[in-house]
Design an enzyme around this catalytic site. Structure first.
Site, PDB file in Angstrom:
ATOM      1  N   CYS A   2      -8.197   0.916  -0.154  1.00 44.81           N
ATOM      2  CA  CYS A   2      -8.810  -0.192  -0.877  1.00 44.81           C
ATOM      3  C   CYS A   2      -8.467  -0.029  -2.356  1.00 44.81           C
ATOM      4  O   CYS A   2      -8.044   1.038  -2.785  1.00 44.81           O
ATOM      5  CB  CYS A   2     -10.310  -0.162  -0.712  1.00 44.81           C
ATOM      6  N   ARG A  27      -3.137  -2.837  -1.957  1.00 45.13           N
ATOM      7  CA  ARG A  27      -3.817  -1.735  -1.272  1.00 45.13           C
ATOM      8  C   ARG A  27      -4.723  -2.203  -0.143  1.00 45.13           C
ATOM      9  O   ARG A  27      -5.212  -1.397   0.650  1.00 45.13           O
ATOM     10  CB  ARG A  27      -4.648  -0.938  -2.284  1.00 45.13           C
ATOM     11  N   TRP A  73      -9.587  -2.944   2.485  1.00 47.88           N
ATOM     12  CA  TRP A  73      -8.854  -2.851   3.746  1.00 47.88           C
ATOM     13  C   TRP A  73      -9.830  -2.198   4.704  1.00 47.88           C
ATOM     14  O   TRP A  73     -10.167  -1.021   4.556  1.00 47.88           O
ATOM     15  CB  TRP A  73      -7.597  -2.010   3.552  1.00 47.88           C
ATOM     16  N   ASN A  99     -13.375   3.674  -1.872  1.00 44.44           N
ATOM     17  CA  ASN A  99     -12.131   3.744  -1.119  1.00 44.44           C
ATOM     18  C   ASN A  99     -12.169   5.054  -0.347  1.00 44.44           C
ATOM     19  O   ASN A  99     -12.428   6.097  -0.936  1.00 44.44           O
ATOM     20  CB  ASN A  99     -10.948   3.724  -2.096  1.00 44.44           C
ATOM     21  N   GLY A 100     -11.928   4.999   0.964  1.00 43.59           N
ATOM     22  CA  GLY A 100     -11.947   6.228   1.760  1.00 43.59           C
ATOM     23  C   GLY A 100     -12.873   6.090   2.944  1.00 43.59           C
ATOM     24  O   GLY A 100     -13.285   4.984   3.301  1.00 43.59           O
ATOM     25  N   GLU A 484      14.618   1.209  10.721  1.00 42.73           N
ATOM     26  CA  GLU A 484      14.046   0.632   9.501  1.00 42.73           C
ATOM     27  C   GLU A 484      14.170  -0.891   9.511  1.00 42.73           C
ATOM     28  O   GLU A 484      13.242  -1.600   9.123  1.00 42.73           O
ATOM     29  CB  GLU A 484      14.727   1.263   8.273  1.00 42.73           C
ATOM     30  N   LYS A 488      11.003  -3.458   9.374  1.00 46.32           N
ATOM     31  CA  LYS A 488      10.852  -4.489   8.340  1.00 46.32           C
ATOM     32  C   LYS A 488      10.524  -5.835   8.997  1.00 46.32           C
ATOM     33  O   LYS A 488       9.667  -6.567   8.534  1.00 46.32           O
ATOM     34  CB  LYS A 488      12.130  -4.666   7.506  1.00 46.32           C
ATOM     35  N   GLU A 491       6.891  -5.787  10.468  1.00 46.20           N
ATOM     36  CA  GLU A 491       5.854  -5.713   9.445  1.00 46.20           C
ATOM     37  C   GLU A 491       5.544  -7.060   8.817  1.00 46.20           C
ATOM     38  O   GLU A 491       4.387  -7.409   8.627  1.00 46.20           O
ATOM     39  CB  GLU A 491       6.306  -4.804   8.285  1.00 46.20           C
ATOM     40  N   HIS A 507      19.814   2.993  28.765  1.00 44.26           N
ATOM     41  CA  HIS A 507      18.722   3.640  29.492  1.00 44.26           C
ATOM     42  C   HIS A 507      17.436   2.820  29.419  1.00 44.26           C
ATOM     43  O   HIS A 507      16.344   3.372  29.488  1.00 44.26           O
ATOM     44  CB  HIS A 507      18.505   5.056  28.942  1.00 44.26           C
ATOM     45  N   LYS A 606      -0.470  -1.018   1.623  1.00 45.19           N
ATOM     46  CA  LYS A 606       0.616  -0.288   0.981  1.00 45.19           C
ATOM     47  C   LYS A 606       0.402   1.213   1.058  1.00 45.19           C
ATOM     48  O   LYS A 606       1.324   1.980   1.290  1.00 45.19           O
ATOM     49  CB  LYS A 606       0.690  -0.730  -0.484  1.00 45.19           C
TER      50      LYS A 606
HETATM   51  C1  G6P Z   1       2.279   2.223   4.908  1.00 40.74           C
HETATM   52  C2  G6P Z   1       3.216   1.259   4.213  1.00 40.74           C
HETATM   53  C3  G6P Z   1       4.659   1.614   4.545  1.00 40.74           C
HETATM   54  C4  G6P Z   1       4.942   3.054   4.176  1.00 40.74           C
HETATM   55  C5  G6P Z   1       3.945   4.011   4.837  1.00 40.74           C
HETATM   56  C6  G6P Z   1       4.058   5.419   4.280  1.00 40.74           C
HETATM   57  O1  G6P Z   1       2.339   2.019   6.277  1.00 40.74           O
HETATM   58  O2  G6P Z   1       2.945  -0.057   4.616  1.00 40.74           O
HETATM   59  O3  G6P Z   1       5.525   0.764   3.820  1.00 40.74           O
HETATM   60  O4  G6P Z   1       6.234   3.390   4.568  1.00 40.74           O
HETATM   61  O5  G6P Z   1       2.606   3.581   4.586  1.00 40.74           O
HETATM   62  O6  G6P Z   1       3.693   5.386   2.932  1.00 40.74           O
HETATM   63  P1  G6P Z   1       4.136   6.443   1.839  1.00 40.74           P
HETATM   64  O7  G6P Z   1       3.476   5.972   0.581  1.00 40.74           O
HETATM   65  O8  G6P Z   1       3.607   7.764   2.303  1.00 40.74           O
HETATM   66  O9  G6P Z   1       5.611   6.422   1.776  1.00 40.74           O
END
Ligand code: G6P
Length: 611
Positions: A2, A27, A73, A99-100, A484, A488, A491, A507, A606
C-alpha cells in the site's frame, strides 16, 4: 504494497497528501483514504482510486495543515469503503494508515472483543488501532508509550502513520519490514512509503529502520526505537528529479519506461566501464569480487520479472564464469531448508528492493552463512541495506506495474558481473573481454533502433487484440525472454499466455496449436537458430500463427512466419535485451487496445511487500 503519505506543516495538507498518493498509486489502488486534522480529525474514504477520493474531498472545504492518506492493495478484507484506511479506533483516539500485515491480529482481536470492543472492518489495521487505544486508556499512557507498547505486541510487518486525536501537534511513524521515508523540510515534514512523493518538497530524507518510531512535529523530529532508546536521525540526500517521476508526454508510465531503456542501460554501465573498454569495475562488488570468483556455487533468488532476469543470470554466469548457478523463486527458497555451503554466493534481484519474499530469502541466506549480494534499483531500499555487497541498476524510478527497464538493466548488471568475474578467473581473454564491452556499450543505440518498430508492433497488436491465448517460445538465452513476453501479456491485457522452451513444445503445448493460436517465437540468431527453425516448421504444420522476433535481415524466417519483427544483430549475451523490446511493446499496445489500465493492472501491485 500500500502507499502512505503524511504531512505536517503550514500548508494545506489535503492537496499535498492527495498529490503524493497519486505518485504512490502504483503500490496499490483498490481503495483510498485521507485524514485531515483541523481542530477535529475528519476522515474521507472510498473504494477505487485516488482520483475518486479527490472528487469526494473536493465536495467539502475542510482542510488543515496536518494530514495523512493511504492507497490500498487489499490483504485483509475485500476492497470497500469500510476496509479502506485510515482505520479508526473504537473511541476515536487513534487514526491509523498501515502498509503490511499484522500476523497475530486474529488473536488480539479476540482478546479485545472480550473487552467489549467492536470492530467495523475486516482489517488487521483496525485491530492495531484498537490495541493502541486499549493500552492508552487502560494504562493511562501517552500516545507514544501506547504505540510503542502495542508494536512490541504485534507480529508481522508494518509501515505506519498514526494520528492521536488528543495530541494533534504531531504524527507518529513506525516501521518494521515495510519501508517508510521521512522528508525533512523547513517548518514542515513529510512521511511516505518511498521518496517519490517527497522529492518535490525536499531532497533531505531519513529512511526509517526496523523498529524505529518517529515523532514528527512541524519543527522537530524525534527518532526512537520501540524498545527503549533513542537514535540520531541520519539525514540523506535523495538524488531523484521530479521529471523522472512524471510521464513526460507519454500516454502511460509503461510506454515512457520502455522508451527510456537506452538511457537506463547507459546509466547502468556509465562510470563502470573503463573509457577504453578494456575492463569493467563494479565498485559495489569490489570487496567480494575475489570471493565470488573462488566460489563453487551461486544461487539467485527473485520474484516475477526479476526471476526471469535471474534465469538469464544463470546462463550468463555459467557461460562466462563456469560457476554453477541455481535460480530460485524467493518464496520457495525461504520456506525450504535450503542447503547453503560455506562460500556459496546468494544474489537477490529486486527492482524495488522491498519484495517481502526476496527480503526474507536474503535474511535466511545470511543466517545460513552465505555471502549475499543484491541487484536492486531503488537506492536505500531494504534489500541493499541487508546484503553484504551489491550493484544498483540505476534505471530510475519504475512506476508502471509491469516491469520493463528494470528487467533490461538487471540483465545488464548480470552480464557485467559475469564478464568481470570471468575475466578475473581467466576464462575470458582480454580480447574477448573488450569485444563484449564494445558490444555492451553499443546496446543503447541498438535499443533505439528496435524502438522504431513501434508502429509495426501496433499494427500487429490490432490484429491479435482479441486473442484469448498465446504461446511464447524461445531457446537458450531467448527462453527467459519467452517467459517474460508471456508474463507481460498476462499482466496487463489479461490474455492467457504461456512461455515455454521451444523444444518442450512437443511435450504438451503443441496440442494447443491450431489456426487460432498465435505463437510468438523468439528466434534471433544464436547457437540454437537452426533448432528453432524446426520448431517454427512444426507450428506451421499445425496451422499455428507464427509471430517471429528475428535478427535484422533474416530472410529465411520471414518466408515461414506470418509476421516478423526485426531487432538489430548482437552477441548472444545481449540478445535477450533486444528481443524483449518488441514483446514489451506488443503487450503494451494490445492492453491499450483492449481498454485495460496499463500502468495499474487489476489485482497487481508494483511492490509486493506482503508474502
Ligand atoms: C511484482 C511486480 C513485478 C515484479 C515483481 C518482483 O509482482 O508487479 O513487476 O517483477 O513484483 O518485484 P521486485 O521489485 O522484487 O523486482
Amino acid at each position: 504494497m500500500c502507499g502512505i503519505v503524511g504531512y505536517i506543516g503550514t500548508k494545506p495538507a489535503r492537496e499535498i497528501v492527495i498529490k503524493g498518493l497519486k505518485r504512490l498509486e502504483y503500490r496499490g489502488y483498490d481503495s483510498a483514504g485521507l485524514a485531515i486534522v483541523n481542530g477535529e480529525t475528519k476522515i474521507f474514504k472510498c473504494k477505487g482510486r485516488v482520483a475518486d477520493l479527490e472528487e469526494m474531498v473536493n465536495q467539502t472545504d475542510f482542510n488543515g495543515t496536518i494530514g495523512m492518506g493511504h492507497t490500498r492493495w487489499a490483504t485483509h478484507g475485500e476492497p470497500n469503503e469500510l476496509n479502506a484506511h485510515p482505520q479508526v479506533s473504537h473511541k476515536g483516539n487513534f487514526v491509523v494508515v498501515h502498509n503490511g500485515i499484522i500476523e497475530n491480529y486474529a488473536l488480539i482481536k479476540k482478546h479485545l472483543q472480550t473487552r467489549g470492543i467492536q470492530f467495523n472492518s475486516q482489517t488487521d489495521t483496525e485491530v492495531l488501532a484498537n490495541l493502541i487505544e486499549h493500552l492508552y486508556l487502560e494504562g493511562d499512557l501517552t500516545a507514544e508509550q501506547a504505540i510503542s507498547l502495542a508494536l512490541n505486541r504485534v507480529e508481522g510487518a508494518y509501515g505506519l502513520v498514526i494520528i492521536c486525536t488528543k495530541e494533534t501537534d504531531r504524527l507518529f511513524a513506525a516501521r518494521k519490514g515495510s519501508p517508510l521515508v521521512i522528508g525533512v523540510g523547513e517548518g514542515e515534514n513529510f512521511i511516505a512509503s518511498d521518496a517519490t512523493p517527497i522529492v518535490e518538497h525536499t531532497q533531505r530524507v531519513i529512511y526509517l529502520k526496523d523498529d524505529d518510531i518517529a515523532i514528527v512535529k512541524r519543527d522537530e523530529l524525534i527518532l526512537k526505537n520501540i524498545r527503549p532508546g533513542r537514535r540520531e536521525p541520519e539525514v540523506k540526500q535523495v538524488d531523484l528529479k521530479i521529471g523522472e517521476i512524471d510521464k513526460e508526454g507519454f500516454a502511460h508510465f509503461m510506454l515512457k519506461e520502455i522508451n527510456e531503456q537506452p538511457r537506463a542501460i547507459h546509466d547502468t554501465f556509465r562510470g563502470r566501464v573503463l573509457p577504453d573498454h578494456s575492463g569493467i569495475m563494479l565498485g559495489g562488488l569490489h570487496s567480494v569480487l575475489e570471493t565470488i570468483s573462488q566460489s563453487e556455487r551461486i544461487i539467485i533468488v527473485a520474484c516475477g520479472t526479476s526471476w526471469h532476469a535471474g534465469l538469464l543470470g544463470e546462463y550468463l554466469f555459467e557461460e562466462y564464469t563456469r560457476i554453477p548457478v541455481e535460480v530460485e523463486y524467493a518464496s520457495e527458497f525461504r520456506y525450504r531448508d535450503p542447503i547453503i555451503r560455506k562460500g556459496d554466493i546468494v544474489i537477490a534481484i529486486s527492482q524495488s528492493g522491498e519484495t517481502a519474499d526476496t527480503l526474507a530469502a536474503v535474511k535466511l541466506a545470511k543466517e545460513k552463512g552465505a555471502i549475499v549480494l543484491g541487484i536492486c534499483n531503488v537506492v536505500g531500499s531494504s534489500i541493499p541495506r541487508e546484503t553484504n555487497a551489491g550493484v544498483y541498476t540505476h534505471a530510475g524510478p519504475e512506476i508502471g506495474v509491469a516491469s520493463t527497464k528494470a528487467f533490461t538493466t538487471q540483465v545488464t548488471v548480470l552480464a557485467m558481473m559475469a564478464f568481470e568475474i570471468g575475466f578475473l578467473k581467466g576464462i575470458i581473454s582480454s580480447e574477448k573481454y573488450k569485444m563484449l564491452i564494445d558490444e555492451l556499450v553499443s546496446i543503447p543505440q541498438k535499443i533505439e533502433k528496435a524502438l522504431k518498430m513501434n508502429d509495426q508492433v501496433f499494427e500487429l497488436a490490432t490484429k491479435y487484440q482479441q486473442t484469448r491465448n498465446a504461446l511464447y517460445l524461445g531457446r537458450g538465452f531467448l527462453f527467459p525472454v519467452a517467459l517474460e513476453g508471456a508474463l507481460k501479456l498476462k499482466e496487463i491485457s489479461y490474455i492467457h499466455a504461456e512461455g515455454y522452451p521451444a523444444a518442450e513444445m512437443k511435450h504438451g503445448p503443441i496440442a494447443l496449436i491450431d489456426e487460432n493460436m498465435p505463437v510468438v517465437v523468439v528466434a534471433t540468431k544464436d547457437d540454437t537458430y537452426e533448432k528453432i527453425i524446426s520448431n517454427i516448421q512444426e507450428i506451421k504444420a499445425r496451422k499455428g500463427n507464427v509471430i517471429a522476433i528475428v535478427t535484422e535481415g533474416d530472410e529465411l524466417i520471414k518466408r515461414m512466419a506470418d509476421f516478423v519483427l526485426e531487432v538489430p544483430e548482437t552477441l548472444p549475451a545481449f540478445s535477450a535485451i533486444l528481443a524483449v523490446i518488441p514483446l514489451q511493446l506488443l503487450s503494451y499496445h494490445i492492453a491499450v487496445l483492449r481498454g485495460c489500465n496499463v500502468d495499474q493492472p487489476r489485482n497487481l501491485a508494483k511492490s509486493v511487500t506482503v508474502e
